[in-house]
Write a protein that holds these residues in place. Structure first.
Motif, PDB file in Angstrom:
ATOM      1  N   GLN A   4       0.910  -1.326  -0.132  1.00  0.00           N
ATOM      2  CA  GLN A   4       0.003  -0.146   0.108  1.00  0.00           C
ATOM      3  C   GLN A   4       0.903   1.255   0.120  1.00  0.00           C
ATOM      4  OE1 GLN A   4      -3.206   0.885   2.530  1.00  0.00           O
ATOM      5  NE2 GLN A   4      -3.779  -1.292   3.089  1.00  0.00           N
ATOM      6  N   THR A   5       0.489   2.238  -0.876  1.00  0.00           N
ATOM      7  CA  THR A   5       1.299   3.382  -0.797  1.00  0.00           C
ATOM      8  C   THR A   5       0.129   4.672  -0.094  1.00  0.00           C
ATOM      9  OG1 THR A   5       2.522   3.001  -2.680  1.00  0.00           O
ATOM     10  CG2 THR A   5       2.196   5.204  -2.076  1.00  0.00           C
ATOM     11  N   ARG A  21       6.128  -1.351  15.309  1.00  0.00           N
ATOM     12  CA  ARG A  21       6.109  -1.971  16.691  1.00  0.00           C
ATOM     13  C   ARG A  21       5.759  -3.423  16.450  1.00  0.00           C
ATOM     14  NH1 ARG A  21       2.887   2.787  18.808  1.00  0.00           N
ATOM     15  NH2 ARG A  21       4.449   4.170  19.917  1.00  0.00           N
ATOM     16  N   ALA A  22       5.165  -3.779  15.399  1.00  0.00           N
ATOM     17  CA  ALA A  22       4.758  -5.335  15.404  1.00  0.00           C
ATOM     18  C   ALA A  22       5.998  -5.944  14.643  1.00  0.00           C
ATOM     19  CB  ALA A  22       3.538  -5.367  14.399  1.00  0.00           C
ATOM     20  N   GLY A  23       7.163  -5.200  14.393  1.00  0.00           N
ATOM     21  CA  GLY A  23       8.285  -6.123  13.997  1.00  0.00           C
ATOM     22  C   GLY A  23       7.947  -6.162  12.325  1.00  0.00           C
ATOM     23  N   GLY A  24       7.310  -5.196  12.007  1.00  0.00           N
ATOM     24  CA  GLY A  24       7.375  -4.973  10.250  1.00  0.00           C
ATOM     25  C   GLY A  24       8.135  -4.142   9.563  1.00  0.00           C
ATOM     26  N   VAL A  25       8.194  -3.758   8.445  1.00  0.00           N
ATOM     27  CA  VAL A  25       8.938  -2.843   7.845  1.00  0.00           C
ATOM     28  C   VAL A  25       8.290  -1.867   6.856  1.00  0.00           C
ATOM     29  CG1 VAL A  25      11.113  -4.351   7.757  1.00  0.00           C
ATOM     30  CG2 VAL A  25       9.456  -4.365   5.743  1.00  0.00           C
ATOM     31  N   VAL A  26       8.691  -0.632   6.860  1.00  0.00           N
ATOM     32  CA  VAL A  26       7.921   0.148   6.012  1.00  0.00           C
ATOM     33  C   VAL A  26       8.754   1.135   5.371  1.00  0.00           C
ATOM     34  CG1 VAL A  26       6.250   2.171   6.419  1.00  0.00           C
ATOM     35  CG2 VAL A  26       6.486   0.383   8.276  1.00  0.00           C
ATOM     36  N   GLN A 156       7.939   1.575  -5.122  1.00  0.00           N
ATOM     37  CA  GLN A 156       7.012   0.419  -5.760  1.00  0.00           C
ATOM     38  C   GLN A 156       7.621  -0.214  -6.668  1.00  0.00           C
ATOM     39  OE1 GLN A 156       3.719  -0.126  -4.594  1.00  0.00           O
ATOM     40  NE2 GLN A 156       3.835  -1.630  -6.072  1.00  0.00           N
ATOM     41  N   ASP A 157       8.314   0.483  -7.672  1.00  0.00           N
ATOM     42  CA  ASP A 157       8.839  -0.446  -8.712  1.00  0.00           C
ATOM     43  C   ASP A 157       9.957  -1.482  -8.268  1.00  0.00           C
ATOM     44  OD1 ASP A 157       7.511   0.917 -10.540  1.00  0.00           O
ATOM     45  OD2 ASP A 157       8.736   2.433 -11.300  1.00  0.00           O
ATOM     46  N   PRO A 164       4.828  -4.102   3.110  1.00  0.00           N
ATOM     47  CA  PRO A 164       3.435  -3.960   3.355  1.00  0.00           C
ATOM     48  C   PRO A 164       3.121  -2.207   2.908  1.00  0.00           C
ATOM     49  CG  PRO A 164       4.324  -4.196   5.367  1.00  0.00           C
ATOM     50  CD  PRO A 164       5.511  -4.404   4.413  1.00  0.00           C
ATOM     51  N   LEU A 165       3.851  -1.495   3.103  1.00  0.00           N
ATOM     52  CA  LEU A 165       3.470   0.073   3.295  1.00  0.00           C
ATOM     53  C   LEU A 165       4.591   0.805   2.805  1.00  0.00           C
ATOM     54  CD1 LEU A 165       1.511   1.989   4.135  1.00  0.00           C
ATOM     55  CD2 LEU A 165       2.482   1.684   6.511  1.00  0.00           C
TER      56      LEU A 165
END
Ligand code: TXA
Ligand code: MG
Length: 318
Positions: A4-5, A21-26, A156-157, A164-165
């Motif tokens: 998602q953008t 906080r949940a250990g994800g990456v952005v 995005q490319d 995820p984000l």
């Protein structure tokens, strides 16, 4: 995974913070390029960064901090390092310092090593480190070895479907990565970048040695000869009269061709830096056999621009 953008605003910052906080990456913008951020104290988050980029595990990451106080917790600052932090943070300066080994950073951030690269960035990445209360490990948000992203679309490319984000903060202001300086002993430049070396020397009132390494023995792994590379071959210092049939020509100042992009018609180095990676990506998307680039003066930001162009011009090992 769907990527998602979202526009960089209050709501997306909150979503990013929850993901971190949940250990994800952005992926988030900084004043230099977009970074792919994860909690630097969370080994799973850091592993996800390496996996999403396809980055070799021996290539360490920069820890982005909210302020000097946070930095002091994870790295040992000399007086000289503090002086540079005072002069240039938040901003495009990364310092390599001795790691505080028991402070809780995931070992993969430093690729198992005992030195830590720290930077206090402007933009969303700094805000998120502040709100999380912990450093964010963040390499440039591109596939390993590719050109760094200066827009959300570039991210995005390269990484769409793998993260995820993406926070979309528009085109990054500077467009080239931070300057990296090793401050563990006498100051040593490891990567030319957005902060020009003369400004650092003026703040320190002493010269800075240059150690950009070699292809065989890179000092910072980002100093590998082939890096920041588009798919097309890149030819440097090309005058308009020497451009080949079918080539895309990136002009600069008065060296230009009608119908071809110009990094800065005014011959302005900051403008050329801001548009360089986008221009390389756009030129590449046209599928030419090669991209020719006009001569760029070596002063100020020109040193970093020419450094990146030289690496873009080396074909990656097949
Ligand atoms: O402007 C920037 O610096 C961007 C934004 C996102 O902050 N980040 C960035 O990160 O360019 P990255 O990972 O693409 O490049 C960081 C460079 C790599 O060449 C890495 O090898 C080097 O920094 N590096 C990281 N830790 C190091 C260390 N402890 N000693 C020497 N070099 C290090
Ligand atoms: Mg990078």
């Amino acid at each position: 995974m769907e990527t998602q953008t979202q526009p960089h605003d209050e709501a997306s910052l909150t979503a990013a913070l929850e993901t971190l906080r949940a250990g994800g990456v952005v992926a988030v913008p900084t004043e230099t390029v977009y970074g792919l951020a994860g909690d630097a104290t969370n080994a799973d988050a850091v592993a996800s960064i390496y996996a999403a980029k396809g980055r070799p595990s021996h290539n360490p990451l920069i820890a982005h901090i909210a302020d000097l106080a946070m930095g002091e917790h994870y790295a040992a600052f000399s007086d000289m390092a503090r002086a540079l932090a005072d002069a240039f943070w938040p901003g495009p300066l990364t310092m390599v310092l001795p790691l505080e080994e028991d402070a809780g950073l995931a070992p993969a951030v430093t690729a198992g090593g005992k030195s830590l690269a720290v930077r206090c960035p402007r933009g969303a990445l700094g805000e998120l480190a502040q709100q999380l209360g912990r450093p964010l490990a963040a390499p440039s948000a591109n596939r390993s070895g590719h050109v760094s992203p200066t827009t959300a679309m570039h991210v995005q490319d390269d990484l769409g479907g793998r993260i995820p984000l993406i926070l979309d903060g528009g085109t990054t202001q500077i467009g080239l990565e931070s300057t990296i300086i090793d401050m563990r002993a006498a100051p040593k430049l490891l990567r030319a970048g957005a902060l020009d070396i003369q400004a650092i020397e003026a703040a320190l009132k002493r010269p800075v040695a240059v150690d950009l390494g070699t292809a065989e023995n890179p000092v910072a792994p980002g100093q590998l000869a082939s890096h920041y590379a588009p798919n097309a071959l890149v030819r440097l210092n090309v005058l308009p009269g020497d451009v080949r049939f079918g080539e895309v020509y990136l002009g600069f100042g008065k060296h230009r061709l009608t119908g071809q992009p110009n990094l800065s018609a005014a011959g302005n180095l900051a403008e050329a830096a801001a548009g360089l990676y986008g221009a390389l990506r756009d030129a590449d998307a046209r599928g030419p056999a090669s991209i020719a680039v006009a001569p760029i003066p070596q002063d100020g930001l020109g040193a970093a621009i020419n450094d990146r162009l030289k690496r873009a011009a080396v074909a990656p090992p097949k």
